[in-house]
Structures are given as C-alpha cells and as structure tokens.
Design a protein around this motif. Structure first.
Motif, PDB file in Angstrom:
ATOM      1  N   SER A  27       0.836  -1.191   0.000  1.00 50.37           N
ATOM      2  CA  SER A  27       0.000   0.000   0.000  1.00 50.37           C
ATOM      3  C   SER A  27       0.877   1.249   0.000  1.00 50.37           C
ATOM      4  N   GLY A  28       0.362   2.282  -0.592  1.00 54.14           N
ATOM      5  CA  GLY A  28       1.076   3.542  -0.638  1.00 54.14           C
ATOM      6  C   GLY A  28       1.365   3.959  -2.063  1.00 54.14           C
ATOM      7  N   GLU A  29       1.505   5.246  -2.250  1.00 53.58           N
ATOM      8  CA  GLU A  29       1.790   5.791  -3.577  1.00 53.58           C
ATOM      9  C   GLU A  29       3.199   5.429  -4.028  1.00 53.58           C
ATOM     10  N   GLN A  30       4.182   5.725  -3.167  1.00 52.58           N
ATOM     11  CA  GLN A  30       5.574   5.422  -3.495  1.00 52.58           C
ATOM     12  C   GLN A  30       6.151   4.523  -2.421  1.00 52.58           C
ATOM     13  N   VAL A  31       6.471   3.320  -2.816  1.00 51.68           N
ATOM     14  CA  VAL A  31       7.089   2.361  -1.904  1.00 51.68           C
ATOM     15  C   VAL A  31       8.511   2.145  -2.394  1.00 51.68           C
ATOM     16  N   VAL A  32       9.485   2.358  -1.501  1.00 49.11           N
ATOM     17  CA  VAL A  32      10.877   2.148  -1.878  1.00 49.11           C
ATOM     18  C   VAL A  32      11.329   0.773  -1.417  1.00 49.11           C
ATOM     19  N   LEU A  33      12.376   0.267  -2.048  1.00 57.54           N
ATOM     20  CA  LEU A  33      12.876  -1.076  -1.758  1.00 57.54           C
ATOM     21  C   LEU A  33      13.243  -1.240  -0.285  1.00 57.54           C
ATOM     22  N   GLY A  61      26.733 -10.779   0.742  1.00 56.73           N
ATOM     23  CA  GLY A  61      26.636 -12.126   0.191  1.00 56.73           C
ATOM     24  C   GLY A  61      25.272 -12.447  -0.382  1.00 56.73           C
ATOM     25  N   ILE A  62      24.345 -11.497  -0.268  1.00 56.61           N
ATOM     26  CA  ILE A  62      23.031 -11.677  -0.885  1.00 56.61           C
ATOM     27  C   ILE A  62      22.953 -10.750  -2.085  1.00 56.61           C
ATOM     28  N   LEU A  63      22.793 -11.354  -3.245  1.00 51.85           N
ATOM     29  CA  LEU A  63      22.647 -10.613  -4.494  1.00 51.85           C
ATOM     30  C   LEU A  63      21.185 -10.197  -4.626  1.00 51.85           C
ATOM     31  N   VAL A  64      20.967  -8.909  -4.893  1.00 48.26           N
ATOM     32  CA  VAL A  64      19.612  -8.397  -5.058  1.00 48.26           C
ATOM     33  C   VAL A  64      19.458  -7.919  -6.500  1.00 48.26           C
ATOM     34  N   LEU A  65      18.427  -8.430  -7.155  1.00 44.29           N
ATOM     35  CA  LEU A  65      18.139  -8.054  -8.535  1.00 44.29           C
ATOM     36  C   LEU A  65      16.752  -7.427  -8.611  1.00 44.29           C
ATOM     37  N   ILE A  66      16.653  -6.361  -9.386  1.00 43.33           N
ATOM     38  CA  ILE A  66      15.366  -5.729  -9.666  1.00 43.33           C
ATOM     39  C   ILE A  66      15.099  -5.948 -11.143  1.00 43.33           C
ATOM     40  N   ASN A  67      14.114  -6.777 -11.443  1.00 44.84           N
ATOM     41  CA  ASN A  67      13.805  -7.130 -12.834  1.00 44.84           C
ATOM     42  C   ASN A  67      15.062  -7.614 -13.562  1.00 44.84           C
ATOM     43  N   ASP A  68      15.802  -8.500 -12.899  1.00 45.10           N
ATOM     44  CA  ASP A  68      17.022  -9.130 -13.428  1.00 45.10           C
ATOM     45  C   ASP A  68      18.193  -8.170 -13.609  1.00 45.10           C
ATOM     46  N   VAL A  69      18.157  -7.004 -12.969  1.00 49.05           N
ATOM     47  CA  VAL A  69      19.241  -6.028 -13.031  1.00 49.05           C
ATOM     48  C   VAL A  69      19.777  -5.824 -11.613  1.00 49.05           C
ATOM     49  N   TRP A  71      20.740  -4.396  -8.286  1.00 51.95           N
ATOM     50  CA  TRP A  71      20.095  -3.269  -7.621  1.00 51.95           C
ATOM     51  C   TRP A  71      21.000  -2.056  -7.486  1.00 51.95           C
ATOM     52  N   GLU A  72      22.300  -2.243  -7.542  1.00 47.17           N
ATOM     53  CA  GLU A  72      23.231  -1.110  -7.462  1.00 47.17           C
ATOM     54  C   GLU A  72      23.063  -0.179  -8.664  1.00 47.17           C
ATOM     55  N   LEU A  73      22.622  -0.722  -9.779  1.00 49.27           N
ATOM     56  CA  LEU A  73      22.380   0.093 -10.972  1.00 49.27           C
ATOM     57  C   LEU A  73      21.028   0.805 -10.914  1.00 49.27           C
ATOM     58  N   GLU A  74      20.197   0.398  -9.973  1.00 46.26           N
ATOM     59  CA  GLU A  74      18.834   0.946  -9.867  1.00 46.26           C
ATOM     60  C   GLU A  74      18.630   1.845  -8.647  1.00 46.26           C
ATOM     61  N   GLY A  75      19.699   2.068  -7.866  1.00 45.11           N
ATOM     62  CA  GLY A  75      19.564   2.952  -6.706  1.00 45.11           C
ATOM     63  C   GLY A  75      19.452   2.239  -5.373  1.00 45.11           C
ATOM     64  N   THR A  77      18.418   0.658  -2.083  1.00 44.58           N
ATOM     65  CA  THR A  77      17.220   0.719  -1.243  1.00 44.58           C
ATOM     66  C   THR A  77      16.316   1.902  -1.555  1.00 44.58           C
ATOM     67  N   SER A  78      16.800   2.881  -2.312  1.00 44.43           N
ATOM     68  CA  SER A  78      15.959   4.035  -2.644  1.00 44.43           C
ATOM     69  C   SER A  78      15.134   3.826  -3.917  1.00 44.43           C
ATOM     70  N   TYR A  79      15.300   2.653  -4.562  1.00 41.85           N
ATOM     71  CA  TYR A  79      14.526   2.344  -5.776  1.00 41.85           C
ATOM     72  C   TYR A  79      13.031   2.380  -5.455  1.00 41.85           C
ATOM     73  N   VAL A  80      12.262   3.080  -6.276  1.00 37.70           N
ATOM     74  CA  VAL A  80      10.810   3.155  -6.103  1.00 37.70           C
ATOM     75  C   VAL A  80      10.178   1.971  -6.825  1.00 37.70           C
ATOM     76  N   ILE A  81       9.473   1.154  -6.061  1.00 42.15           N
ATOM     77  CA  ILE A  81       8.835  -0.059  -6.578  1.00 42.15           C
ATOM     78  C   ILE A  81       7.763   0.327  -7.598  1.00 42.15           C
ATOM     79  N   GLN A  82       7.758  -0.415  -8.707  1.00 44.43           N
ATOM     80  CA  GLN A  82       6.776  -0.209  -9.768  1.00 44.43           C
ATOM     81  C   GLN A  82       5.864  -1.438  -9.868  1.00 44.43           C
TER      82      GLN A  82
END
Length: 96
Positions: A27-33, A61-69, A71-75, A77-82
């Motif tokens: 819930s919410g308008e803008q949810v960040v990672l 040691g945990i790799l985080v991917l956002i849509n297979d990219v 997460w460091e390239l996407e910002g 924890t500040s990435y806005v969830i779509q």
C-alpha cells in the motif's frame, strides 16, 4: 498500490517457509525497496533474521536483482517499486 513478485533462492527460501516466490501488494503511492526489505524481515521471515539482514542492510553475500538487473544500478534501497516488479534475493554464501 504496486503488486510485486519477490523471489528467494540460494537457500534464502528456507527463511520464508520454503516459499521461493511470494506475490504481494504494497500500500502507498511510493514504496521504496528499503520498505520492502523491512516488510520481508518483519512479516515474512519468522526466525533467523540475521541471515537476511545485518543491521538495516541486506546481509553481504546476498545478491539483489530488480527485474534481473543488479540493484546497485537501480539505486539500491531508494529504488521506487513499480507495478509488476520482480525483486530477486539470491544467497551467494554456502557452508562447507
């Protein structure tokens, strides 16, 4: 309210009760990672939180991917969830 898919592998699925895929509406308008990670820690993982987070951050040691990219390239924890995002968490650490 973004609807996202969370994927866990490399052993992390054992922290989520064996669930490799979890679909959730936030819930919410803008949810960040950062908020998604906090939700995983408090609502999805019932024990051994330290295997997923260390302090306020995803454990090294945990790799985080956002849509297979990476997460460091996407910002990170500040990435806005779509709507329709797929967030993947893969543990690269293994005992031996």
């Amino acid at each position: 309210m973004p609807k996202v898919e969370l994927q866990f592998s490399g052993g992390l699925e054992s922290l989520t009760g064996g669930n490799k895929v979890v679909k959730v509406n936030f819930s919410g308008e803008q949810v960040v990672l950062e908020k998604v990670i906090e939700w995983i820690r408090t609502s999805l993982i019932k024990e051994k939180h330290e295997y997923f987070v260390q302090g306020e951050h995803v454990r090294p040691g945990i790799l985080v991917l956002i849509n297979d990219v990476d997460w460091e390239l996407e910002g990170k924890t500040s990435y806005v969830i779509q709507e329709g995002d797929c967030i993947t968490f893969i543990s690269t650490l293994h005992g031996g």
